[in-house]
Design a protein around this motif. Structure first.
Motif, PDB file in Angstrom:
ATOM      1  N   LEU A 333       7.331 147.005  12.411  1.00 17.99           N
ATOM      2  CA  LEU A 333       6.148 147.273  13.156  1.00 17.99           C
ATOM      3  C   LEU A 333       6.393 148.744  13.911  1.00 17.99           C
ATOM      4  CD1 LEU A 333       5.352 143.876  14.978  1.00 17.99           C
ATOM      5  CD2 LEU A 333       4.115 144.963  13.067  1.00 17.99           C
ATOM      6  N   ASP A 334       7.595 148.715  14.439  1.00 21.17           N
ATOM      7  CA  ASP A 334       7.828 150.269  15.169  1.00 21.17           C
ATOM      8  C   ASP A 334       7.465 151.487  14.295  1.00 21.17           C
ATOM      9  OD1 ASP A 334       8.885 148.675  17.399  1.00 21.17           O
ATOM     10  OD2 ASP A 334      11.109 149.027  16.887  1.00 21.17           O
ATOM     11  N   ALA A 335       7.615 151.249  13.090  1.00 18.75           N
ATOM     12  CA  ALA A 335       7.588 152.346  12.030  1.00 18.75           C
ATOM     13  C   ALA A 335       6.217 152.760  12.025  1.00 18.75           C
ATOM     14  CB  ALA A 335       8.272 151.924  10.735  1.00 18.75           C
ATOM     15  N   THR A 336       5.270 152.041  12.206  1.00 23.65           N
ATOM     16  CA  THR A 336       3.789 152.201  12.094  1.00 23.65           C
ATOM     17  C   THR A 336       3.363 153.006  13.366  1.00 23.65           C
ATOM     18  OG1 THR A 336       3.135 150.247  13.261  1.00 23.65           O
ATOM     19  CG2 THR A 336       3.582 149.838  11.024  1.00 23.65           C
ATOM     20  N   GLY A 337       3.871 152.964  14.472  1.00 21.55           N
ATOM     21  CA  GLY A 337       3.487 153.700  15.520  1.00 21.55           C
ATOM     22  C   GLY A 337       2.361 152.805  16.307  1.00 21.55           C
ATOM     23  N   ILE A 338       2.001 151.752  15.855  1.00 25.27           N
ATOM     24  CA  ILE A 338       1.175 150.987  16.638  1.00 25.27           C
ATOM     25  C   ILE A 338       1.630 150.511  18.073  1.00 25.27           C
ATOM     26  CG2 ILE A 338      -0.130 148.727  16.506  1.00 25.27           C
ATOM     27  CD1 ILE A 338      -0.223 148.907  13.431  1.00 25.27           C
ATOM     28  N   ASP A 339       0.555 150.455  18.694  1.00 27.40           N
ATOM     29  CA  ASP A 339       0.752 149.910  20.224  1.00 27.40           C
ATOM     30  C   ASP A 339       0.622 148.302  19.981  1.00 27.40           C
ATOM     31  OD1 ASP A 339       1.108 149.038  22.896  1.00 27.40           O
ATOM     32  OD2 ASP A 339      -1.197 150.272  23.500  1.00 27.40           O
ATOM     33  N   TYR A 340       1.589 147.482  20.156  1.00 30.76           N
ATOM     34  CA  TYR A 340       1.575 146.207  19.823  1.00 30.76           C
ATOM     35  C   TYR A 340       2.357 145.497  21.014  1.00 30.76           C
ATOM     36  CZ  TYR A 340       6.333 146.026  17.811  1.00 30.76           C
ATOM     37  OH  TYR A 340       7.722 146.378  17.733  1.00 30.76           O
ATOM     38  N   ALA A 341       1.826 144.243  21.397  1.00 37.81           N
ATOM     39  CA  ALA A 341       2.489 143.349  22.456  1.00 37.81           C
ATOM     40  C   ALA A 341       2.731 141.879  21.904  1.00 37.81           C
ATOM     41  CB  ALA A 341       1.584 143.117  23.395  1.00 37.81           C
ATOM     42  N   VAL A 342       3.952 141.530  21.995  1.00 35.47           N
ATOM     43  CA  VAL A 342       4.492 140.522  21.546  1.00 35.47           C
ATOM     44  C   VAL A 342       4.913 139.311  22.645  1.00 35.47           C
ATOM     45  CG1 VAL A 342       6.515 139.324  20.162  1.00 35.47           C
ATOM     46  CG2 VAL A 342       5.848 141.746  20.076  1.00 35.47           C
ATOM     47  N   ALA A 343       4.490 137.921  22.468  1.00 35.21           N
ATOM     48  CA  ALA A 343       4.830 136.876  22.788  1.00 35.21           C
ATOM     49  C   ALA A 343       5.602 135.892  22.061  1.00 35.21           C
ATOM     50  CB  ALA A 343       3.365 136.250  23.591  1.00 35.21           C
ATOM     51  N   LEU A 344       6.581 135.419  22.610  1.00 31.14           N
ATOM     52  CA  LEU A 344       7.324 134.384  21.899  1.00 31.14           C
ATOM     53  C   LEU A 344       7.496 133.078  22.865  1.00 31.14           C
ATOM     54  CD1 LEU A 344      10.200 134.800  19.375  1.00 31.14           C
ATOM     55  CD2 LEU A 344      10.577 133.200  21.403  1.00 31.14           C
ATOM     56  N   THR A 345       7.251 132.044  22.134  1.00 29.42           N
ATOM     57  CA  THR A 345       7.615 130.997  22.918  1.00 29.42           C
ATOM     58  C   THR A 345       7.849 129.570  21.737  1.00 29.42           C
ATOM     59  OG1 THR A 345       6.882 129.131  24.591  1.00 29.42           O
ATOM     60  CG2 THR A 345       5.119 129.798  22.920  1.00 29.42           C
ATOM     61  N   ALA A 346       7.993 128.332  22.284  1.00 20.88           N
ATOM     62  CA  ALA A 346       8.389 127.239  21.111  1.00 20.88           C
ATOM     63  C   ALA A 346       7.137 126.216  21.697  1.00 20.88           C
ATOM     64  CB  ALA A 346       9.752 126.797  21.387  1.00 20.88           C
ATOM     65  N   ASP A 347       7.421 125.286  20.568  1.00 20.12           N
ATOM     66  CA  ASP A 347       6.196 123.914  20.527  1.00 20.12           C
ATOM     67  C   ASP A 347       6.941 123.066  21.565  1.00 20.12           C
ATOM     68  OD1 ASP A 347       8.164 123.895  18.656  1.00 20.12           O
ATOM     69  OD2 ASP A 347       6.756 122.864  17.337  1.00 20.12           O
ATOM     70  N   HIS A 348       8.135 123.030  21.515  1.00 21.86           N
ATOM     71  CA  HIS A 348       8.966 121.945  22.317  1.00 21.86           C
ATOM     72  C   HIS A 348      10.237 122.368  22.245  1.00 21.86           C
ATOM     73  CE1 HIS A 348      10.220 120.560  18.167  1.00 21.86           C
ATOM     74  NE2 HIS A 348       9.066 120.681  17.828  1.00 21.86           N
ATOM     75  N   GLY A 349      11.277 121.605  22.946  1.00 22.51           N
ATOM     76  CA  GLY A 349      12.775 121.889  22.820  1.00 22.51           C
ATOM     77  C   GLY A 349      13.377 120.844  22.046  1.00 22.51           C
ATOM     78  N   GLY A 350      14.440 120.409  22.227  1.00 25.53           N
ATOM     79  CA  GLY A 350      15.062 119.256  21.404  1.00 25.53           C
ATOM     80  C   GLY A 350      16.401 119.097  22.066  1.00 25.53           C
ATOM     81  N   HIS A 351      16.875 117.886  21.591  1.00 25.95           N
ATOM     82  CA  HIS A 351      18.637 117.833  22.079  1.00 25.95           C
ATOM     83  C   HIS A 351      19.491 117.391  20.837  1.00 25.95           C
ATOM     84  CE1 HIS A 351      16.811 113.599  22.262  1.00 25.95           C
ATOM     85  NE2 HIS A 351      17.974 113.373  22.225  1.00 25.95           N
ATOM     86  N   ASP A 352      20.698 117.204  21.002  1.00 23.89           N
ATOM     87  CA  ASP A 352      21.508 116.980  19.853  1.00 23.89           C
ATOM     88  C   ASP A 352      21.728 115.753  19.650  1.00 23.89           C
ATOM     89  OD1 ASP A 352      23.418 118.159  17.910  1.00 23.89           O
ATOM     90  OD2 ASP A 352      25.048 118.048  19.224  1.00 23.89           O
ATOM     91  N   LEU A 353      22.153 115.394  18.399  1.00 28.18           N
ATOM     92  CA  LEU A 353      22.467 113.982  18.000  1.00 28.18           C
ATOM     93  C   LEU A 353      23.374 113.350  18.942  1.00 28.18           C
ATOM     94  CD1 LEU A 353      24.549 113.956  14.827  1.00 28.18           C
ATOM     95  CD2 LEU A 353      24.197 115.959  15.870  1.00 28.18           C
ATOM     96  N   PRO A 354      23.217 112.073  19.205  1.00 27.37           N
ATOM     97  CA  PRO A 354      24.025 111.478  20.469  1.00 27.37           C
ATOM     98  C   PRO A 354      25.524 111.283  19.796  1.00 27.37           C
ATOM     99  CG  PRO A 354      22.685 109.629  18.952  1.00 27.37           C
ATOM    100  CD  PRO A 354      22.078 111.287  18.512  1.00 27.37           C
ATOM    101  N   GLU A 355      25.838 111.179  18.622  1.00 23.17           N
ATOM    102  CA  GLU A 355      27.116 111.036  18.043  1.00 23.17           C
ATOM    103  C   GLU A 355      27.966 112.338  18.550  1.00 23.17           C
ATOM    104  OE1 GLU A 355      24.924 108.509  15.579  1.00 23.17           O
ATOM    105  OE2 GLU A 355      24.679 110.554  16.099  1.00 23.17           O
ATOM    106  N   ARG A 356      27.249 113.613  18.455  1.00 21.88           N
ATOM    107  CA  ARG A 356      28.238 114.799  19.209  1.00 21.88           C
ATOM    108  C   ARG A 356      27.978 114.712  20.687  1.00 21.88           C
ATOM    109  NH1 ARG A 356      27.228 118.942  15.189  1.00 21.88           N
ATOM    110  NH2 ARG A 356      25.034 118.959  15.880  1.00 21.88           N
ATOM    111  N   ASN A 357      26.953 114.353  21.277  1.00 26.12           N
ATOM    112  CA  ASN A 357      26.802 114.151  22.784  1.00 26.12           C
ATOM    113  C   ASN A 357      27.775 113.438  23.295  1.00 26.12           C
ATOM    114  OD1 ASN A 357      24.619 115.893  23.647  1.00 26.12           O
ATOM    115  ND2 ASN A 357      23.188 114.444  22.831  1.00 26.12           N
TER     116      ASN A 357
END
Length: 555
Positions: A333-357
């Motif tokens: 995207l940078d190589a194009t010279g376009i003025d762009y804005a980015v937003a990043l997030t997630a749809d949810h979190g998560g936790h580890d499997l109980p055996e490793r916890n």
């Protein structure tokens, strides 16, 4: 530019397609900032990383050197919230570009039940059209559709203002592409074993078809094991599973044609990002008079989390790959010279499997009791009370009583079921639809929400169950671990609710705000950035000011 985890064939094919604070408290003082009208970016890039929890962001933040490092140098809300209780993929994605909680988007879960549905299968997939003859809610058997989403997306509003605005949505999953893309997307597609696909009856564009062919070829090739970075060595501990085998030492090798293992690797994210970059280039998004919207859904982190957990060598490799792939994407995207804005997030979190916890200082981590299965509960109660079966339908936290029950039978069933469930040691709460319907949607900061507040934000009277079960913290709703499915999300607890929310634009001064904001705030924030009016009475979110100092980006 070739992204690291793309095959040479895929990179070549894609090159051919173009050219070489929380909600304000009642007692808070009014804002004293001055709104400034800055030029709108020519391109908005919305990225959702499936299951990218605030915990993962915090754990790996110091190791990022690529795209995630760039975003972490922008405007950072490290502990944002998917504020609602049903922290699943479809509800979460429905909040990101609508500004609304699932209570208003209507997307209460990945699957819910409509016992009045005409077809035999009463289980409804969130992104299907169940009225299509011969379909069912099972994977690969449904007709993908945006029909269940009840509110417009940012792209829909952009197209309504200016039909020339381009909206393209590319994702690893259909529900991600659909819930963020909305009804008016010019192109909308997701990964499948044969490459890429979109809605039934909708042909892929020539660029998307070339990408699809190259992705299919990549899936068809075996992949050797990936190298284990030195920083991932502490995660390299095998965890035995109930059904045999182990996780924690995987290197993401796969046999030819193994689509699930393809999805559970940076290779899948690379394919989506390369496709998105190619479509942007061919469509000249960001190069016209209008602001365009490019939506990218990255699913590999979720596949890794479900298959191997969040704290093994597999996730460590995935985080490094995700960072690298995003870095290469931004470089294009940078190589194009376009003025762009980015937003990043997630749809949810998560936790580890109980055996490793349990190995890592959390001895109380558990798997859910099989006796809490809706079918098992319904059978036991129906036999005791002499009621017809099946009596209960359910998939996750929502439980539905059969329509065949009379009012008296329903009352008797609930009188038996609710005390039984509330006494179970793994259950935090059982809440009825009547209780949720009488509870207002909270306007407070999401880190102060009660359990009722969280569940209410996911409750829709036409789609939610007759009662909803919330498990206690660290109770994984998978009774037995097996290869391919060892850990999950979906709870009301913060490890599933908290996600990073990041904004970046060239020249935008960086700052970090640790107070709680929500994913429903993203849409009005981006709308304000491009000067698009949004009716505040029709959304649950608010504009986040992205300018540090006395000025405000919220118009």
């Amino acid at each position: 530019m070739k992204l690291k985890y793309l095959t040479a064939a895929l990179a070549t094919a894609l090159c051919m397609t173009g050219a070489s604070a929380s909600l304000a408290q009642d007692s808070a003082p009014p804002a004293q900032k001055v709104t400034v009208a800055t030029p709108a970016p020519k391109l908005i890039v919305m990225i959702a990383v499936d299951q990218f929890s605030a915990d993962l962001f915090a754990e790996y933040r110091g190791r990022f050197t690529g795209g995630l490092a760039r975003l972490a140098s922008g405007v950072v809300f490290p502990a944002g919230y998917q504020a609602h209780g049903a922290t699943e993929t479809c509800p979460g994605h429905s909040t990101i570009l609508t500004g609304n909680h699932p209570a208003h988007t209507g997307i209460v879960a990945n699957h819910y039940f409509d016992l009045s549905a005409a077809r035999e299968d009463k289980r409804i997939y969130c992104a299907e059209d169940e009225k299509v003859a011969g379909t069912s809610s099972g994977g690969g058997k449904y007709a993908p559709s945006v029909g269940h989403l009840l509110v417009p997306t940012l792209g829909d509003l952009m197209k309504a203002r200016d039909p020339k605005a381009q909206v393209v949505s590319v994702s690893g999953k259909d529900r991600s592409a659909i819930m963020m893309g909305g009804r008016q997307a010019d192109e909308l597609m997701w990964l499948v074993p044969t490459g890429l696909t979109g809605y039934r009856g909708t042909a892929l564009s020539p660029t998307a078809q070339q990408a699809s062919t190259a992705i299919a070829a990549a899936i068809g090739q075996a992949r050797p094991a990936l190298a284990l970075p030195a920083e991932c060595a502490p995660h390299d501990i095998a965890i035995p599973l109930d059904k045999g085998g182990s996780v924690g030492t995987g290197r993401m090798a796969r046999d030819a044609g193994d689509f699930r293992r393809f999805m559970a690797s940076p290779e899948a994210d690379g394919a989506v990002l390369a496709t998105a970059a190619a479509l942007r280039q061919v469509r000249k998004m960001g190069e016209g008079d209008s602001t365009d919207l490019l939506i990218v859904g990255l699913a590999a982190t979720d596949y890794v989390g479900h298959s191997t957990g969040t704290e093994g060598s597999e996730m460590c490799i995935q985080m490094a790959g995700l960072d690298r792939e995003l870095g290469d994407f931004f470089a294009r995207l940078d190589a194009t010279g376009i003025d762009y804005a980015v937003a990043l997030t997630a749809d949810h979190g998560g936790h580890d499997l109980p055996e490793r916890n349990r190995q890592n200082a959390w001895p109380d981590a558990q798997r859910v009791d099989k006796a809490l299965d809706p079918e098992a509960i319904g059978k036991a109660v129906a036999e005791k009370l002499g009621l017809p079966q099946p009596m209960i339908y359910g998939d996750g936290g929502d439980y539905y009583l059969a329509k065949t029950l009379t009012a008296a039978q329903r009352k008797a069933a609930l009188a038996e079921i609710l005390p039984r469930l509330r006494a179970h040691p793994q259950i935090e709460a059982v809440v009825t639809r009547e209780e949720l319907g009488a509870h207002p949607i909270s306007k407070r900061a999401p880190d102060t929400w009660t359990l009722m507040d969280k569940l209410r934000a996911s409750y829709h009277p036409q789609r939610s169950g007759d009662f909803i079960i919330a498990l206690k913290p660290r109770v994984t709703p998978i009774p037995e671990s097996g290869l391919g499915y060892v850990a999950t999300h979906g709870s009301v607890w913060d490890y599933d609710r908290r996600v990073p929310i990041l904004f970046w634009r060239k020249g935008l001064a960086a700052f970090e705000q640790p107070n709680a904001v929500m994913t429903v705030d993203i849409m009005p924030t981006l709308a304000s950035l491009i000067g698009l009016p949004v009716d505040a009475n029709k959304i649950d979110g608010r504009c986040l000011d992205l300018i540090s100092g006395p000025e405000s980006s919220c118009r």
